[in-house]
Design a protein around this motif. Structure first.
Motif, PDB file in Angstrom:
ATOM      1  N   GLY A 126       0.800  -1.187  -0.065  1.00  0.00           N
ATOM      2  CA  GLY A 126      -0.064  -0.050   0.155  1.00  0.00           C
ATOM      3  C   GLY A 126       0.897   1.357  -0.099  1.00  0.00           C
ATOM      4  O   GLY A 126       0.246   2.022  -0.468  1.00  0.00           O
ATOM      5  N   ARG A 180      -4.341  -7.935   2.665  1.00  0.00           N
ATOM      6  CA  ARG A 180      -5.158  -7.146   2.131  1.00  0.00           C
ATOM      7  C   ARG A 180      -5.858  -5.928   2.830  1.00  0.00           C
ATOM      8  O   ARG A 180      -6.203  -5.151   2.493  1.00  0.00           O
ATOM      9  CB  ARG A 180      -6.454  -8.114   1.704  1.00  0.00           C
ATOM     10  CG  ARG A 180      -6.027  -8.970   0.408  1.00  0.00           C
ATOM     11  CD  ARG A 180      -7.106  -9.709  -0.368  1.00  0.00           C
ATOM     12  NE  ARG A 180      -6.753 -10.572  -1.554  1.00  0.00           N
ATOM     13  CZ  ARG A 180      -7.505 -11.108  -2.203  1.00  0.00           C
ATOM     14  NH1 ARG A 180      -8.802 -11.214  -1.834  1.00  0.00           N
ATOM     15  NH2 ARG A 180      -6.951 -11.743  -3.327  1.00  0.00           N
ATOM     16  N   ALA A 184      -5.243  -2.143   2.023  1.00  0.00           N
ATOM     17  CA  ALA A 184      -6.446  -1.173   1.684  1.00  0.00           C
ATOM     18  C   ALA A 184      -6.175   0.198   3.012  1.00  0.00           C
ATOM     19  O   ALA A 184      -6.501   1.106   2.530  1.00  0.00           O
ATOM     20  CB  ALA A 184      -7.637  -1.901   2.126  1.00  0.00           C
ATOM     21  N   ASN A 188      -5.570   3.972   1.940  1.00  0.00           N
ATOM     22  CA  ASN A 188      -6.510   4.981   2.538  1.00  0.00           C
ATOM     23  C   ASN A 188      -5.865   6.231   3.295  1.00  0.00           C
ATOM     24  O   ASN A 188      -5.988   7.469   3.149  1.00  0.00           O
ATOM     25  CB  ASN A 188      -7.596   4.542   3.475  1.00  0.00           C
ATOM     26  CG  ASN A 188      -8.499   5.587   3.692  1.00  0.00           C
ATOM     27  OD1 ASN A 188      -8.901   6.248   3.010  1.00  0.00           O
ATOM     28  ND2 ASN A 188      -8.755   5.377   5.076  1.00  0.00           N
TER      29      ASN A 188
END
Length: 304
Positions: A126, A180, A184, A188
């Motif tokens: 990420g 996951r 995520a 964000n």
């Protein structure tokens, strides 16, 4: 003094304009919604009892879980054996308490392993995006394509059914979901102003990840752990029932249930009692986890 609860919670602002009575009622409801009721405390007390008994098992004066008593085979529950005995005359209360040590160890260790490794992968994917995200994504998708039972069987055949291997094999199955969630949450947070400000000030990637991103993505992972603890306990019980977890004479809930399945008609207590203990423990973890998730969600919403 100004009541800041109205400003912090938008749901109370409308009530503040409706009069003192409505305002007080809204605040009371708001505070009541953040209380932990019997749905938390009763299962919480059960979990405390199970943990304390499991930790203090060696000093409780119980018979050893593998101590055979030929004079008390398949004995029903009584004053001397509150949970009865098994086909070898072993005290079932002692075996259930010692079996809790195995189930709780797996229940906490397996999600911790999965979340720890998944957190590292999710943060990297990420935060760096690009080819790092693609490689990690391919690895996670490939891992998900392998049936979990195959992984557990492979570890059992190659490394045996030791407690450490059970924790590791189950922990590996939690990695994709944890990665996951972490990915995520990282994506964000990574684009927010405080992260961009830290980058503009010359902060290193490691400092940004550890100081700015990690504290803001830990809550979804805590919720994930709360969900996975009862899953890991049930999974270990299923593995023990199939003979793929810790081997005899080590006591485990699934192993005790498996040993008693041949005596369901003559001595049903052998399987039913550990089944009831496992059910209450898993249910308690779910109820406590749900209550804490609601409390954490409310705290985060209030902070925002």
């Amino acid at each position: 003094m100004v009541d800041t609860s109205v400003a912090e919670n938008p749901s109370l602002r409308g009530a503040a304009t409706s009069g003192p009575t409505d305002h007080a009622t809204a605040i009371a409801r708001h505070k009541k919604g953040h209380r932990l009721g019997l749905g938390f405390w009763l299962p919480g007390l059960w979990l405390v009892l199970v943990v304390v008994l499991a930790v203090l098992a060696p000093v409780l004066g119980l018979p050893l879980p593998d101590e055979i008593d030929w004079a008390a085979l398949l004995q029903a529950p009584d004053a001397n054996h509150p949970f009865g005995t098994d086909p070898l005359g072993r005290d079932l209360l002692s075996r259930v308490i010692y079996g809790a040590r195995v189930s709780l160890t797996v229940g906490f260790a397996a999600p911790a392993i999965g979340v720890g490794l998944g957190l590292v992968l999710g943060l990297a994917a990420g935060f760096y995006r690009g080819w790092v995200d693609e490689i990690i994504g391919i690895a996670i998708d490939s891992w998900l394509a392998i049936p979990g039972l195959v992984v557990l069987l492979l570890f059992s055949v190659l490394f045996g059914g030791s407690l450490g291997m059970v924790c590791l094999s189950l922990g590996l199955l939690f990695i994709p979901s944890a990665a996951r969630i972490a990915r995520a949450a990282t994506m964000n947070v990574a684009g927010r102003d405080f992260v961009l400000a830290a980058r503009a000030q010359g902060a290193s990637d490691l400092r940004i990840i550890t100081r700015e991103i990690f504290p803001n993505i830990i809550w979804p992972l805590i919720a994930f752990v709360l969900i996975d603890i009862p899953i890991a306990i049930v999974a270990e019980g299923a593995l023990s029932f199939l003979g793929l977890s810790v081997q005899a004479p080590t006591a485990s809930w699934g192993g005790i249930i498996s040993e008693g399945r041949e005596y369901l008609e003559t001595a049903p207590h052998i399987s039913l009692i550990p089944t009831a203990v496992m059910f209450l423990t898993v249910l308690s973890f779910n109820l406590v986890g749900d209550a804490l998730r609601r409390r954490l969600s409310g705290a985060r919403a209030g902070a925002i």
